[in-house]
Design an enzyme around this catalytic site. Structure first.
Site, mmCIF file in Angstrom:
data_model
loop_
_atom_site.group_PDB
_atom_site.id
_atom_site.type_symbol
_atom_site.label_atom_id
_atom_site.label_comp_id
_atom_site.label_asym_id
_atom_site.label_seq_id
_atom_site.Cartn_x
_atom_site.Cartn_y
_atom_site.Cartn_z
ATOM 1 C CG HIS A 18 -0.392 -0.143 2.510
ATOM 2 N ND1 HIS A 18 0.526 0.766 2.984
ATOM 3 C CD2 HIS A 18 -0.536 -1.073 3.493
ATOM 4 C CE1 HIS A 18 0.899 0.429 4.198
ATOM 5 N NE2 HIS A 18 0.294 -0.695 4.536
ATOM 6 C CG HIS A 21 4.067 -1.614 2.207
ATOM 7 N ND1 HIS A 21 2.762 -2.022 2.028
ATOM 8 C CD2 HIS A 21 4.453 -2.127 3.389
ATOM 9 C CE1 HIS A 21 2.388 -2.759 3.048
ATOM 10 N NE2 HIS A 21 3.395 -2.836 3.903
ATOM 11 C CB CYS A 126 -1.144 -7.733 22.090
ATOM 12 S SG CYS A 126 -2.173 -7.343 20.639
ATOM 13 C CB CYS A 129 1.433 -5.998 19.324
ATOM 14 S SG CYS A 129 0.223 -4.681 19.394
ATOM 15 C CE LYS A 295 -3.032 3.399 11.547
ATOM 16 N NZ LYS A 295 -2.756 2.392 12.511
ATOM 17 C CE LYS A 298 -7.111 -6.250 2.850
ATOM 18 N NZ LYS A 298 -6.791 -7.622 3.203
HETATM 19 ZN ZN ZN Z 1 -1.878 -5.198 19.972
#
Ligand code: ZN
Length: 510
Positions: A18, A21, A126, A129, A295, A298
């Site tokens: 996208h 990148h 998480c 992450c 932001k 998708k």
């Molecule tokens: Zn996270």
């Protein structure tokens, strides 16, 4: 010959290429071409990062094996950069055998040096992450990025003694003020380093994650994804350049977006220290593209795909916008309206018009044959050549600081001057006076010198257009380098104009 080694991050194969990148990759390509234009040997590396939880999960959701999934997305990155004309020298994948072997070799080296230990670790993990959080870092008990409640996991893992390198890292950053740049990111890293640095958990048990590189000293664990991915910058050189690794590695210029500052500014240099390797030359950090609609995601349907942009506006126009609109290091706004405005104002009107007017007059008045310069140049001729010389000097200064937008501003200031020179000298009026033919020939010759200089200066930024300019001037690359006034041999014939950048009409705007 001086050398430079330029890298993009290895793009994680959990998303298709996208805007983010593409920006980093276009900057890397521009830098490579720029260094080549000032006679450096430049090597550009890009590739894909393919291990970790997220990939294993995405592959499972997709009904494929992690490797099949990674193959597909990795191919998509490679073919996208090919279609965008990115001049990368090598494309690395973290699933490549030589890379996996290199990671294991470095892990063994660091372990042999006593810099890895086995310990108990508990934390809030998480999966999005792929990292542990401390209680303090959570926001209302949730991951600040994903707004999900992480699992508390307590397990035995391997740790790298990163804390041991804190003082040395601070010294390195303080002794080399542009090691991390622009300044704001250096300041951010030094601020972070005012707190005690913790050791880095570098393993994941295979009971939880199999999609990774096994630790050479314990098959029940795979390597933490960052410890695997960061090493690509060295493993690729080791694989491709062998003996050249020693010369080229210390010339490394990493390009990254600010979201991966910490791994590149803290984990990576301490890993290099532990492995006995020199640090990179520069870590160059850029900001985010912010969409009008918020932001890029998708779900919002506002993802900017490079090949769509290329198809609609042309790759050079898209590159120009990215390089001209963002001040490297800061965030910038992306909108199609701003893109169309830039294309029309800077490329179609300013650059395109200058080139087409000059070539049209050359064709009409002299059948394309370049006339000789006056034996003594007029004041405005001298000013024109001085303005382009100044633009080149400024461009070199700005490129050394990665200020791409200012480099282009300098070139466009010379372009404005060339357009004013046409008005000042008024060749279209002079041509009506039979005694002024030689002066008209000389004026157009100076303008062709301006176009020739543009072909050289713009080549790193908009390479296809620069090639088109050379073709219109019927000149080889070598012929672009000679000084002003020496670019065209007697009797040299240039081409008739072609439209470089068609104006985009407002109905094409959204
Ligand atoms: Zn996270």
């Amino acid at each position: 010959m001086e050398q430079v080694y330029i890298t993009t991050p290895l793009y994680y194969v959990n998303a298709e290429p996208h805007l983010g990148h593409t920006y980093t990759t276009v900057v890397a390509d521009t830098l490579k071409r720029y260094f080549q234009s000032i006679d450096y040997e430049a090597f550009l590396l890009t590739g894909t990062d393919e291990h970790g939880d997220k990939i294993a999960q995405a592959a499972a959701a997709n009904g494929s094996s992690p490797k099949e999934y990674a193959d597909r997305i990795s191919d998509l990155f490679r073919s996208t950069w090919d279609e965008c004309g990115i001049a990368y020298d090598y494309f690395i994948r973290t699933t490549d055998t030589y890379h996996q072997e290199y990671v294991q070799k470095i892990l063994q080296t660091i372990d042999d040096a006593g810099e890895i230990y086995f310990g108990e670790y508990g934390g809030f993990y998480c999966y999005g992450c792929e990292r542990f959080y401390t209680e303090k870092e959570l926001v209302d008990g949730k991951c600040p990025d994903h707004q999900t409640t992480p699992d508390y996991i307590s397990e035995k893992n391997y740790f790298f003694r990163m804390s041991k390198y804190q003082e040395r890292l601070i010294d390195e950053i303080q002794n080399k003020p542009n090691l991390i740049r622009p300044e704001r990111y250096r300041t951010e890293v030094l601020a972070f380093l005012r707190e005690p640095l913790e050791d880095l958990c570098i393993s994941r048990p295979t009971s939880r994650l199999k999609w990774g590189i096994p630790l050479p000293f314990d098959a029940n664990y795979v390597t933490y994804v960052w410890f695997d991915a960061l090493l690509n910058y060295v493993s690729a050189l080791n694989h491709r350049r062998g003996a050249a690794l020693q010369d080229l590695w210390p010339k490394a210029q990493h390009l990254i977006a600010k979201d991966i500052l910490k791994p590149h500014a803290i984990y990576w240099p301490t890993m290099l220290m532990a492995a006995g390797l020199p640090l990179y030359d520069h870590l160059n950090v850029h900001g985010y593209w912010v969409m009008d609609s918020g932001k890029m995601s998708k779900s919002l349907g506002n993802v900017i795909r490079p090949l769509d942009m290329k198809a609609r506006f042309g790759m050079d126009a898209f590159r120009y916008f990215l390089l001209r609109e963002m001040a490297f290091g800061q965030d910038a706004k992306f909108s199609e309206e701003a893109l169309v405005t830039r294309i029309n104002a800077d490329l179609a009107n300013n650059l395109g018009n200058l080139v087409s007017r000059v070539l049209a007059m050359q064709q009409k008045y002299f059948a394309g044959v370049v006339q000789s310069l006056d034996s003594e140049w007029a004041r405005e001729d001298l000013e024109l050549s001085a303005k382009f010389a100044q633009a080149e000097t400024e461009l070199n200064g700005f490129m050394a600081e990665l200020q791409f937008h200012r480099a282009l501003e300098s070139v466009w200031s010379a372009l404005d001057h060339a357009n004013r020179y046409i008005v000042q000298t008024a060749p279209f009026t002079l041509i009506k006076d039979p005694t002024k033919q030689a002066r008209v020939g000389a004026v157009l010759h100076h303008l062709l010198e301006a176009v020739r200089t543009l072909a050289r200066l713009l080549a790193p930024f908009i390479p296809d257009t620069a090639r088109e300019l050379s073709a219109l001037l019927a000149l080889s690359d070598d012929a672009l380098k000679t000084p002003w006034g020496q670019g065209f041999a007697a009797g040299h014939t240039v081409q008739a104009p072609r439209v470089l950048f068609p104006r985009i009409e407002s109905d094409a705007k959204k």
